[in-house]
Structure formats: structure tokens, C-alpha cells
Design an enzyme around this catalytic site. Structure first.
Site, short mmCIF file in Angstrom:
data_model
loop_
_atom_site.label_atom_id
_atom_site.label_comp_id
_atom_site.label_asym_id
_atom_site.label_seq_id
_atom_site.Cartn_x
_atom_site.Cartn_y
_atom_site.Cartn_z
N SER A 336 -38.57 13.35 -23.33
CA SER A 336 -38.77 13.53 -21.88
C SER A 336 -40.25 13.60 -21.52
O SER A 336 -41.06 14.09 -22.31
CB SER A 336 -38.13 14.85 -21.43
N HIS A 450 -33.49 20.60 -18.00
CA HIS A 450 -32.81 20.61 -19.30
C HIS A 450 -32.48 22.04 -19.75
O HIS A 450 -31.46 22.27 -20.37
CB HIS A 450 -33.64 19.87 -20.34
#
Lengths: 508, 508
Positions: A336, A450
Site C-alpha cells: 500500500s 486497513h
């Protein structure tokens, strides 16, 4: 086909793109005939839309024809006209306060005299009449607390094309709120968002694996909306849908042929450390050898659904599906971006430099007596290495040198500078991810996403995204979030309850 | 495969079947070990379900695992155990009244002192702070008005399989309400129904044409749930899905492979006058010759969705689709049962006979002085014809003879009796459909359904359904409701606003 991607870092991942649908230019106003004076306000269109709005909101059950006229009219307005309509919707059809007030007085008097503070009326009471009346009054109160536009929004959602229009309306409303943060508009936004959350309940969404066999009209949208790692050309797209890769979209029956959000997955031997090996290294491994499903991109398509966490359920269902189809895959992780890191670091450096200057001017430069707001951003040995790496000789402090170097992206091209920056940037990035907070949650939007879904911070990777965007937003660092199947629920709960961030031992 | 269809006429069409899913027998209680004394209450299962219920309702965001345990446990309970859980859900997690009461006192005091009865606070006020506070308090009130089980129901709906479980819960709740009409249970039902309406918004439902190419697991459900004209065998099913016929279902993504409601259509040259010509006359006409789309069956599959009008939007979308695909079809009509007619007529006859007897006993038999509750059900000439047709000589009145004849279904087998009854039954049926009301709406449930969707009563048909069920519920009469495209909206509005029933000139 692809649109240019501005580096609005927070918008890039897990949120909708910040621009609304391209707004068609308004058609000529139907009546009165278009005035040659182009400076006159283009109010005719908005007036007719207001008419249909009023017709729809006032009716007990709005007629589909009126709703259609409103939709068409609204879409044809420019942003000024749309904002006018939104102000009217929020203000003219607000909560019926006089009625609400009356009902409350009535309720309070009944429940005070009749109840004596009794908490649970229904079941135990012998006579159901009083309980019935109480429930009836509560129902009435609930109705009176609903803004008058509630029924209109419900009816619009039931119309073909209505859900999409409501998403457009919310995108416009968010844009308006950016300029004009009025409580009445915030209330409309809050109500509309709450309804959208209900209508877009995961139960109503269908998971679909997007492949090269899907219609071009759908694939075109993937290209247009991929917000993390832009798709360069058809070959790139085909690769992302081919062997060793997966792409899944979440679809709503009312918005066919267009995912609300989609996720791209690479099947790898291990957790990747750079986007290079995910996207462009060829050939991919044989799928039967895959041990890791790496989520490398999640993109929303509807700016009007901002703040509605569709990704959480999408991730969950994708993990379930991959587990079932590919039992050999044991690692579920992301690679990410860290969209807020460099922005945070530069702000931190600037404020520390300013503090240092102020102290210098005030003559308060004695060691030990420095301001409590001062902090050591760099360790002494890091400062030394940076000094050595910057060939230009001057008496600037380490943090000033760091600021100078980071402000241009040129440092990447120098092996010496890169080597000097690696240790401090990795250390500071780790701190940024694991410790910097905003209202108790992770400051970084992607990290927050997340973590709330139950991931942990597993590892950060140096030079993982060497694109201009990557360097600019995070010094090229990327992070692996890891979804440990046995801990997802526990981590999600503890993060949402106490803000606890789980990280591997290396992360602090 | 097919289940037996009891003639619960009101349940047959447009409503769900009255029985819930077959309830599996409860598994052996996990602990304590099964007692040999079978008269002991089987409370262990329910206690564990209550545990999971409590764990789910108390959590800020219920864990999926707890919700799954609740679901599995609930499904394994017998109806007594389920009812216990439902009572607990409704009573123990009701509206937080003490908090609600406090918030109201606060709101009333602020809005009285601060507002002076001002109706629209938001936009005009200079200072947004007070308006913000008002909106915040209203939001808090809205939250306090929500029962504590609200979040549990929301979370359950978001679970895989959750929507289906909620439909099962509502079916159980309706059964419980039939025995035990407590306000607190009614409140739970009202809340759950409201949420189901939102979750089952037409926007979330997908229309799918069901064909012979669909999976057997889906077709099996069509056979099982066809509630109007039971499907006899595979040939019958294949015919209904073949040339000249259509079958459409409304599907929700969370309940795959099972329509929530489905409609069967026959493509004909003209509006059919009997179910015989729709279902069994062969061969069907070529589709290009069709002028009329006849809706001959609508069946719901989920008893827990009773009272939620999915059929309205289904009809609308089916009409739109047929218009687009088959421009030659100009007539959209139904051939519908009249489930309440015979029941109404027999009740009417019984009460009139009773009235007449009472008057006779009281000696009040003078013409003109009869009770105002007496009405002439039969016209004099009808009475005469019935007397002639009934060969048995006695001095019974016309309505008594009619009652005798109708109570057995044998009259259908006599041409003479049938001919004698045709005129009065057709006249009374027409009156029943067009004039008998319940709370301002048509008394007949099917009539109410089509009228609220914007249909008109076009024609009634003698001997249109000669099945035992057809004779029993409506003397074999069926009705055509007509959807005139140009009037659907207007008729729906006027019926919902004033109860106005539109009928062709022949209908009174």
C-alpha cells in the site's frame, strides 16, 4: 480514456475520486426564451427543477414522472444551479420542528405522569393500552424527527437510476460543504449518508470477478477509475486481469455495469517488497505455486459514496473466495501507498525549524532549556550522515538540510543521498504509521482503512514505488499490511475500541 | 417436491405462504447432557442462543462469529424456543426510555428558551453554533428512539445469509403475534418490517427472466412456491416457461438462486376469460401475433416479507420490459382470483338469515317496518329463478336456498342450477369487488393489490376457474384487472388518496 491523476494523496486510495461526474453543459433554458444578456442569472433551469422538487417532496408518494423530471433537470444544471437546489432541499424541507416540539411535550407529560420513570413498559404491564399508546407516540416522534425530504430521497432511491442520482447529489453536496459549511447542509449530508449506508448494505452488493471476457464498457471504467497505479494501456489492463492476477468488483443491482469499488490482487510466492515486481515483472509465477494474495490497489468509483466503507466487506469476501478457490494461498497482505507521510514530515520539519529560529532570536539557545515543543527529529548519527552526503558546505542544521533535500525530488537520483536518507526516512515512516494519530485513529488514511478492517502493519519497504507520485507522497516507501486470518476480528475490534495498532516487532 | 396447498385464500396470492420454512428438529442440546426425562423443558438450546444474542446486541459492532452462532442456534430451535428468543429480543432490548426522556427534557428546554417557536433555524441564523447544537440534539434523539436491537438487526443484515435469517425471524414473529398480540412484539415487528422495506428497496432487486435454461434448484422453487395455479408436473412447468409464456422473478443479491416473488405471464391475442385457455389450451399463438400480456399468477416465496409490496415494482418493471421487447403488445391485464368473494357472500347470507329469523320471532314481519340492517341480497326475479331451479319443494326464502346451494359445491354439476346462479353471483361479485371496503380500501386482498398499483377492474368472467379451489373461493368467477398505461399513475394516486376504484362501465 484515462483521466489525469492529480496527486490528491488522501483521495487516491480507498476514497472516491474528488471530482464528480463530468457535468454536461446545461441545455438552453426551456422558458423564458434565452436572454441575449449572458450576464443574467441562468435561473430558469433551476426554477423548473425546484418546481419538480416541490411537487415530489409535497406528495404523499411522489409520482415517478415528477421524480424523472427532477432527475433530468438536476443533471442538466451547472454547479451553481445544483447548489441552489441543494440549499433549497436542505432548508425548505427540514425537520418539522413545531410538530416535533408539540409531540415531545405530549410524550414527556404522559411518560412522566403515567410511568414514574419505569424503564420497560411493554411486557410486564397487565393492561396493554398504555404501552400501545407509548409505542404509538414513539413512532410518531420518530416520524417527526425525519426531515421532510426523507420520503423524497426514499422514493428517488426506488426509481430506476435513482441511486446513481443520489450519489451524484451527495458528491455535489460534499463540494458545496467544502465552500459553505452550514449546519443545515451538514444535516442533509448526514441524513443522506446514513440512508446510502443502508441502501448499500453489503447484503445488496454482488461480488463479481472482472476478467478480460467482460464487456468493454465495464473494462473502460476500470481503466478510468484505477486511482492507485494508473493503467497505462490495453496490454497493462490485460495483464492485470490475466494469469496470476485477479480483479474483483462490488456491484449494486441499481447501478449495473459499473463497480462501486474494485480491488486488484496479485498471486505471488511471497509478500512483494516493491510495486515493480507486482505490476511489471514477467512472467508471473504459475498460480499453483502462489502462497500470497497481495492486494495492490483498491479504487472507489463514486465520489458521492465518500466515507462509506465498502472496502471492508469487499476485502472480507475476496479473502473468503480466494481461500476457498486457492487453499495453497496462506498469506493475505497488501502493498500500500503511504499517502500522508511526506506531507506530515515536511510540516513537522517546518514547524521545528521555526521553533528553533524563534528560540535563537530569543537567545534561548542553552542546551536543556529548549522549548518543550522541540523534539529531536533526527538522531545524531543520522544528522552526521546527512551532513556528509550533502556536498554543499554550510552551517545549516540537519533538519534544515533534510527539508532542502526533500523539497526537490532530485535526491532519488543520487545514490549517496538515497543511502543517507534511508535510515531516517524509514525510521520516521515507521513512527508516522504506528504512532501519529488523529482523533485516536491512525493519521494516515490508508493505514486507518486497513487497521479498522483488522490488518496489522507488517513491514515497510524502501524504494518500493519509484514513480514520481510515490517519491513525492512517501519518499518511495510502501507498506505491507498483513491480514492474519486468525486475528482479523480481534484486531478490528481492539482498533475500533481503543485505537490499538498492531505491528510486527520491527514496527514501532 | 410440491407441497400441499391449503385454501387459505387470502394468503394464496400476493402474499407469502402462511407457513414458515420447514423447521429442522432441534439438535441434541450441547450441555447439560440430554436428560432422560423428556418432560423437562428443552431450554439449553434457547439459553445458548440467548447468550449469543446478548453478546451481539451489547457489542458496539457485533462480531460476525457471534452473529453466526446466533443464526445457527436460532435455526436449530423449535418454535417454542424461537418464540422465547423473540420475546427476549423485543423486551430486553427495547427503546432506552430513561435516556430518551432525559434528552427530550433537554431538547424542549433548549428549543423553548432559545427558539421562541422558530420553525427554520439553519440557514438564516448568523451564528451557526446554536443551529449545530439543535441538529446534534435531534440526531441524539433519533438514536435514543431506536430500540437497542436496531444495531443487531443492521449487523445481521450485513452478514452472509443474514437477510434470509431476518425473513425467517419475521415469519416466526408473525406467527407469535397471531397468538400473543403484545405491544412490545408489535413494536419489534413494525421496526423489522420498516428495515426490511429499506433493505428490499426495488433498487436492490434484480429482475430476471426465468427460463428452462435456469438451474433445476431454481426451477424447483418455482414449482414449490407457485401458489395460485399449482404446477402439476414438469411438462406443465416447461410449458409455463416456453413459447408464448414468460416468467419473471425478483432476486436479491443476498438470497441468490431464489426469487422473492415471481410473476407468470401469458402472451395472448386478447384478454383471456378463463384460466383454461391460459394454462392448458394448446398450441399457444405465435408470439408475433400477441396483443395482450396477461399476468395470471404472482407468488411470494418468503412468509416473513408479508405486507411488503414487492409486486408493485415487479409489475412495473415487467410491463416496461415487455413494452420494449414486444411493441405489438398493447394490453396489460390480469386474470385474477377473487379469494374473498364466497366467504363474504356466505357471511352476508348468514347474517341476513339470522336477522330475518329474529324479526320473525319478534313478530315484526310487517312489510316496510323491517330492520334497517335488512337488505335485499337477491332481486325478486333472481329469487324466482332460484326457486324454480331448486327442485326440492319447501317454503324457504331465496337467500336460504342460495345458502344451501352454495354450501356444497355440487351446484356446478347441474346446468340448471348454474344457469340460475349466474346472474345473482355475477351481480353480487361485481358489487363485492367494486364497493365492499375495509378501512377505505377494497375488501378483497387481490383487488386491493392491483388497485393500489394503478389497475382498473375491467371485467368479471363466469366459470373462469372450475377447479375445486376456484369454485370454493369465488364460485368459479375470475376477474380481469386492466393496467392502462396512460392511467396507471393517476389511478394509483387517486386510489391511495381517496380509495376511488376505477371500473369499466359494466362494473358497479
Amino acid at each position: 480514456m484515462t483521466r489525469s491523476h492529480t496527486p490528491k494523496s488522501l483521495a487516491v486510495l480507498l476514497r472516491a475520486r474528488m471530482y464528480a461526474d463530468p457535468i454536461p453543459s446545461p441545455p438552453p433554458a426551456p422558458s423564458p426564451p434565452a436572454s441575449p444578456d449572458s450576464s443574467a442569472p441562468p435561473a430558469a433551469g433551476a426554477a423548473s427543477v425546484r418546481h419538480w422538487l416541490h411537487a415530489s417532496v409535497s406528495a404523499a408518494s411522489p409520482s415517478p414522472a415528477a421524480l424523472d423530471c427532477f432527475s433530468d433537470g438536476y443533471r442538466s444544471l451547472d454547479s451553481r444551479g445544483r447548489h441552489e437546489i441543494l440549499r433549497s432541499l436542505a432548508t425548505d424541507y427540514d425537520v418539522p420542528r413545531a410538530r416535533l416540539h408539540d409531540l415531545m411535550l405530549q410524550y414527556v407529560s404522559v411518560s412522566t405522569t403515567g410511568e414514574g420513570g419505569d424503564e420497560q413498559p411493554g411486557a410486564e404491564r397487565e393492561e396493554g393500552g398504555a404501552a400501545s399508546a407509548l409505542y404509538r407516540m414513539e413512532r410518531g416522534l420518530g416520524d417527526a424527527l425525519r426531515p421532510k425530504y426523507a420520503g423524497f430521497l426514499e422514493a428517488m432511491n426506488a426509481q430506476p437510476g435513482g441511486l446513481k442520482l443520489l450519489a451524484v447529489i451527495r458528491a455535489d453536496l460534499l463540494a458545496l460543504l467544502g465552500k459553505e459549511n452550514a449546519p443545515v447542509l451538514r444535516a442533509l449530508d448526514g441524513y443522506l449518508k446514513e440512508k446510502l449506508v443502508t441502501w448499500l448494505s453489503p447484503a445488496a452488493l454482488a461480488l463479481h470477478q472482472i476478467t478480460w471476457d467482460d464487456p468493454a464498457s465495464l473494462l473502460e471504467k476500470i481503466v478510468a477509475y484505477e486511482a492507485v497505479h494508473p493503467i497505462r494501456n490495453l496490454i497493462d489492463l490485460k495483464r492485470r486481469l490475466g494469469i496470476g492476477r485477479r480483479c474483483f468488483g462490488y456491484f449494486h443491482p441499481a447501478i449495473p455495469g459499473e463497480p462501486l469499488i474494485f480491488i486488484e490482487v496479485a498471486l505471488l510466492k511471497d509478500m512483494a517488497t516493491s510495486i515493480q515486481e507486482v505490476l511489471w515483472d514477467d512472467p508471473p509465477i504459475a498460480e499453483c505455486e502462489a502462497k500470497c494474495a497481495l492486494f495492490y490497489s483498491i479504487s472507489s468509483t463514486q465520489p458521492g459514496l465518500s466515507g462509506i466503507n465498502l472496502g471492508k466487506f469487499l476485502l472480507k469476501r475476496v479473502i473468503d473466495m480466494l481461500r476457498r478457490d486457492m487453499p495453497s494461498v496462506q498469506i493475505f497482505a497488501t502493498l500500500s501507498p503511504i499517502p500522508g507521510f511526506m506531507q506530515w514530515l515536511l510540516a513537522k520539519l517546518a514547524s521545528q525549524i521555526k521553533l528553533a529560529e524563534t528560540e535563537l532570536q530569543e537567545g534561548n539557545s542553552l542546551e536543556g532549556a529548549s522549548s518543550t515543543f522541540r523534539e529531536s527529529i533526527l538522531l545524531p548519527e543520522e544528522e552526521k550522515i546527512i551532513h556528509n552526503a550533502v556536498e554543499q558546505v554550510n552551517d545549516k542544521q540537519g533538519i534544515e538540510l533534510l527539508q532542502d533535500v526533500l523539497k526537490s525530488s532530485q535526491w532519488v537520483k543520487s545514490d549517496k543521498l538515497s543511502a543517507a536518507l534511508k535510515s531516517p526516512l524509514m525510521r520516521l515512516c515507521s513512527r508516522y504509521l504506528a504512532r501519529e494519530r488523529k482523533r485516536g485513529k491512525a493519521l494516515d488514511a490508508v493505514a486507518n482503512f486497513h487497521l479498522q478492517n483488522g490488518a496489522m502493519i507488517e513491514r515497510i519497504n524502501w524504494m518500493a514505488d519509484q514513480s514520481e507520485k510515490g517519491i513525492k507522497q512517501s519518499g518511495g516507501i510502501m507498506v505491507n499490511y498483513l491480514y492474519r486470518l486468525e486475528s482479523i476480528e480481534e484486531y478490528a475490534l481492539s482498533y475500533s475500541a481503543t485505537g490499538l495498532i498492531h505491528g510486527s516487532p520491527g514496527m514501532s
